[in-house]
Design a protein around this motif. Sequence first.
Motif, PDB file in Angstrom:
ATOM      1  N   HIS A  37     -15.340  -0.316  -3.138  1.00 53.74           N
ATOM      2  CA  HIS A  37     -16.242  -0.035  -4.254  1.00 53.74           C
ATOM      3  C   HIS A  37     -15.440   0.183  -5.540  1.00 53.74           C
ATOM      4  O   HIS A  37     -15.806  -0.334  -6.601  1.00 53.74           O
ATOM      5  CB  HIS A  37     -17.116   1.183  -3.941  1.00 53.74           C
ATOM      6  N   ALA A  38     -14.360   0.926  -5.455  1.00 49.40           N
ATOM      7  CA  ALA A  38     -13.503   1.161  -6.623  1.00 49.40           C
ATOM      8  C   ALA A  38     -12.920  -0.152  -7.137  1.00 49.40           C
ATOM      9  O   ALA A  38     -12.855  -0.391  -8.341  1.00 49.40           O
ATOM     10  CB  ALA A  38     -12.382   2.140  -6.269  1.00 49.40           C
ATOM     11  N   LEU A  39     -12.520  -1.026  -6.210  1.00 41.15           N
ATOM     12  CA  LEU A  39     -11.982  -2.333  -6.596  1.00 41.15           C
ATOM     13  C   LEU A  39     -13.035  -3.207  -7.258  1.00 41.15           C
ATOM     14  O   LEU A  39     -12.718  -4.014  -8.131  1.00 41.15           O
ATOM     15  CB  LEU A  39     -11.411  -3.062  -5.383  1.00 41.15           C
ATOM     16  N   GLY A  40     -14.283  -3.039  -6.848  1.00 41.26           N
ATOM     17  CA  GLY A  40     -15.367  -3.768  -7.485  1.00 41.26           C
ATOM     18  C   GLY A  40     -15.524  -3.386  -8.950  1.00 41.26           C
ATOM     19  O   GLY A  40     -15.978  -4.185  -9.771  1.00 41.26           O
ATOM     20  N   ILE A  41     -15.111  -2.186  -9.295  1.00 41.16           N
ATOM     21  CA  ILE A  41     -15.189  -1.699 -10.670  1.00 41.16           C
ATOM     22  C   ILE A  41     -13.919  -2.042 -11.439  1.00 41.16           C
ATOM     23  O   ILE A  41     -13.964  -2.459 -12.588  1.00 41.16           O
ATOM     24  CB  ILE A  41     -15.439  -0.171 -10.676  1.00 41.16           C
ATOM     25  N   ASN A  42     -12.769  -1.854 -10.795  1.00 38.77           N
ATOM     26  CA  ASN A  42     -11.485  -2.114 -11.450  1.00 38.77           C
ATOM     27  C   ASN A  42     -10.645  -3.032 -10.556  1.00 38.77           C
ATOM     28  O   ASN A  42      -9.886  -2.563  -9.707  1.00 38.77           O
ATOM     29  CB  ASN A  42     -10.745  -0.805 -11.716  1.00 38.77           C
ATOM     30  N   SER A  43     -10.772  -4.321 -10.772  1.00 43.07           N
ATOM     31  CA  SER A  43     -10.100  -5.286  -9.895  1.00 43.07           C
ATOM     32  C   SER A  43      -8.672  -5.593 -10.325  1.00 43.07           C
ATOM     33  O   SER A  43      -8.036  -6.472  -9.754  1.00 43.07           O
ATOM     34  CB  SER A  43     -10.909  -6.587  -9.857  1.00 43.07           C
ATOM     35  N   ARG A  44      -8.144  -4.860 -11.284  1.00 43.83           N
ATOM     36  CA  ARG A  44      -6.770  -5.097 -11.766  1.00 43.83           C
ATOM     37  C   ARG A  44      -5.822  -3.961 -11.371  1.00 43.83           C
ATOM     38  O   ARG A  44      -4.717  -3.875 -11.887  1.00 43.83           O
ATOM     39  CB  ARG A  44      -6.759  -5.248 -13.293  1.00 43.83           C
ATOM     40  N   SER A  45      -6.231  -3.124 -10.457  1.00 39.81           N
ATOM     41  CA  SER A  45      -5.420  -1.970 -10.073  1.00 39.81           C
ATOM     42  C   SER A  45      -4.602  -2.256  -8.816  1.00 39.81           C
ATOM     43  O   SER A  45      -5.163  -2.434  -7.729  1.00 39.81           O
ATOM     44  CB  SER A  45      -6.314  -0.749  -9.836  1.00 39.81           C
ATOM     45  N   SER A  46      -3.286  -2.268  -8.975  1.00 40.12           N
ATOM     46  CA  SER A  46      -2.437  -2.487  -7.803  1.00 40.12           C
ATOM     47  C   SER A  46      -2.539  -1.307  -6.833  1.00 40.12           C
ATOM     48  O   SER A  46      -2.417  -1.490  -5.620  1.00 40.12           O
ATOM     49  CB  SER A  46      -0.987  -2.715  -8.217  1.00 40.12           C
ATOM     50  N   VAL A  47      -2.788  -0.123  -7.346  1.00 42.85           N
ATOM     51  CA  VAL A  47      -2.925   1.064  -6.485  1.00 42.85           C
ATOM     52  C   VAL A  47      -4.140   0.916  -5.570  1.00 42.85           C
ATOM     53  O   VAL A  47      -4.061   1.207  -4.368  1.00 42.85           O
ATOM     54  CB  VAL A  47      -3.023   2.349  -7.336  1.00 42.85           C
ATOM     55  N   LEU A  48      -5.255   0.436  -6.117  1.00 35.42           N
ATOM     56  CA  LEU A  48      -6.457   0.258  -5.294  1.00 35.42           C
ATOM     57  C   LEU A  48      -6.239  -0.809  -4.222  1.00 35.42           C
ATOM     58  O   LEU A  48      -6.634  -0.618  -3.066  1.00 35.42           O
ATOM     59  CB  LEU A  48      -7.653  -0.104  -6.171  1.00 35.42           C
ATOM     60  N   PHE A  49      -5.599  -1.918  -4.593  1.00 32.84           N
ATOM     61  CA  PHE A  49      -5.287  -2.944  -3.593  1.00 32.84           C
ATOM     62  C   PHE A  49      -4.374  -2.383  -2.518  1.00 32.84           C
ATOM     63  O   PHE A  49      -4.537  -2.674  -1.330  1.00 32.84           O
ATOM     64  CB  PHE A  49      -4.645  -4.174  -4.247  1.00 32.84           C
ATOM     65  N   CYS A  50      -3.417  -1.569  -2.929  1.00 31.68           N
ATOM     66  CA  CYS A  50      -2.468  -0.985  -1.982  1.00 31.68           C
ATOM     67  C   CYS A  50      -3.185  -0.079  -0.980  1.00 31.68           C
ATOM     68  O   CYS A  50      -2.998  -0.206   0.237  1.00 31.68           O
ATOM     69  CB  CYS A  50      -1.398  -0.208  -2.749  1.00 31.68           C
ATOM     70  N   TYR A  51      -4.025   0.817  -1.479  1.00 34.74           N
ATOM     71  CA  TYR A  51      -4.716   1.739  -0.578  1.00 34.74           C
ATOM     72  C   TYR A  51      -5.717   1.024   0.323  1.00 34.74           C
ATOM     73  O   TYR A  51      -5.868   1.381   1.497  1.00 34.74           O
ATOM     74  CB  TYR A  51      -5.370   2.877  -1.354  1.00 34.74           C
ATOM     75  N   LEU A  52      -6.374  -0.001  -0.205  1.00 34.47           N
ATOM     76  CA  LEU A  52      -7.274  -0.780   0.647  1.00 34.47           C
ATOM     77  C   LEU A  52      -6.465  -1.489   1.735  1.00 34.47           C
ATOM     78  O   LEU A  52      -6.872  -1.530   2.895  1.00 34.47           O
ATOM     79  CB  LEU A  52      -8.075  -1.784  -0.184  1.00 34.47           C
ATOM     80  N   GLY A  53      -5.292  -1.986   1.385  1.00 36.05           N
ATOM     81  CA  GLY A  53      -4.415  -2.597   2.375  1.00 36.05           C
ATOM     82  C   GLY A  53      -3.966  -1.597   3.434  1.00 36.05           C
ATOM     83  O   GLY A  53      -3.897  -1.929   4.620  1.00 36.05           O
ATOM     84  N   MET A  54      -3.684  -0.380   3.007  1.00 34.23           N
ATOM     85  CA  MET A  54      -3.289   0.660   3.961  1.00 34.23           C
ATOM     86  C   MET A  54      -4.433   0.973   4.926  1.00 34.23           C
ATOM     87  O   MET A  54      -4.211   1.149   6.134  1.00 34.23           O
ATOM     88  CB  MET A  54      -2.853   1.926   3.211  1.00 34.23           C
ATOM     89  N   ALA A  55      -5.661   1.020   4.399  1.00 29.65           N
ATOM     90  CA  ALA A  55      -6.821   1.266   5.259  1.00 29.65           C
ATOM     91  C   ALA A  55      -7.000   0.107   6.245  1.00 29.65           C
ATOM     92  O   ALA A  55      -7.277   0.336   7.426  1.00 29.65           O
ATOM     93  CB  ALA A  55      -8.077   1.462   4.408  1.00 29.65           C
ATOM     94  N   GLN A  56      -6.825  -1.125   5.766  1.00 32.84           N
ATOM     95  CA  GLN A  56      -6.935  -2.288   6.642  1.00 32.84           C
ATOM     96  C   GLN A  56      -5.878  -2.232   7.750  1.00 32.84           C
ATOM     97  O   GLN A  56      -6.168  -2.542   8.904  1.00 32.84           O
ATOM     98  CB  GLN A  56      -6.766  -3.585   5.835  1.00 32.84           C
TER      99      GLN A  56
END
Length: 147
Positions: A37-56
């Motif tokens: 959901h956060a990535l849907g709002i801010n799709s340019r954040s490497s931190v959000l991609f990183c944490y989503l990757g960690m969850a995956q």
Amino acid sequence: YRAAIRLDPRHYNAWYGLGTVYYRQEKYELSEYHFRHALGINSRSSVLFCYLGMAQHALRRTGDALELLQRAVALDAKNPLAKYEKASVLLSDDKFQEALEELEELKTVAPREASVFFLMGRIYKKLGLADQAMVNFSVALDLKPAS
């Protein structure tokens, strides 16, 4: 975080905050939902991609995790957490050489990070290179003797 989301549903930091809370509670499906959901709002954040990757990765979806972590690194090549987590995913996928290459790059960004040397030691140990493993374990211990 919930109060912030009630006030502003597009507050990506609040969605990220809830995701990290759920991640630390090992509720990985919920953390994934909030990070997405956060990535849907801010799709340019490497931190959000990183944490989503960690969850995956925690959900044992290594292919998805690797792709997300690669995107995090592409967005911010100096993000040490993304590089470290990418190396961890590569290690869990038995891609030892790729993991070592990632960690070598990471050493230039974070030369005094004990966890980098410890992970390198684990990889060398799995490769049967006991001497290199011991060197890296020793460096990790020198950098952080308490752990």
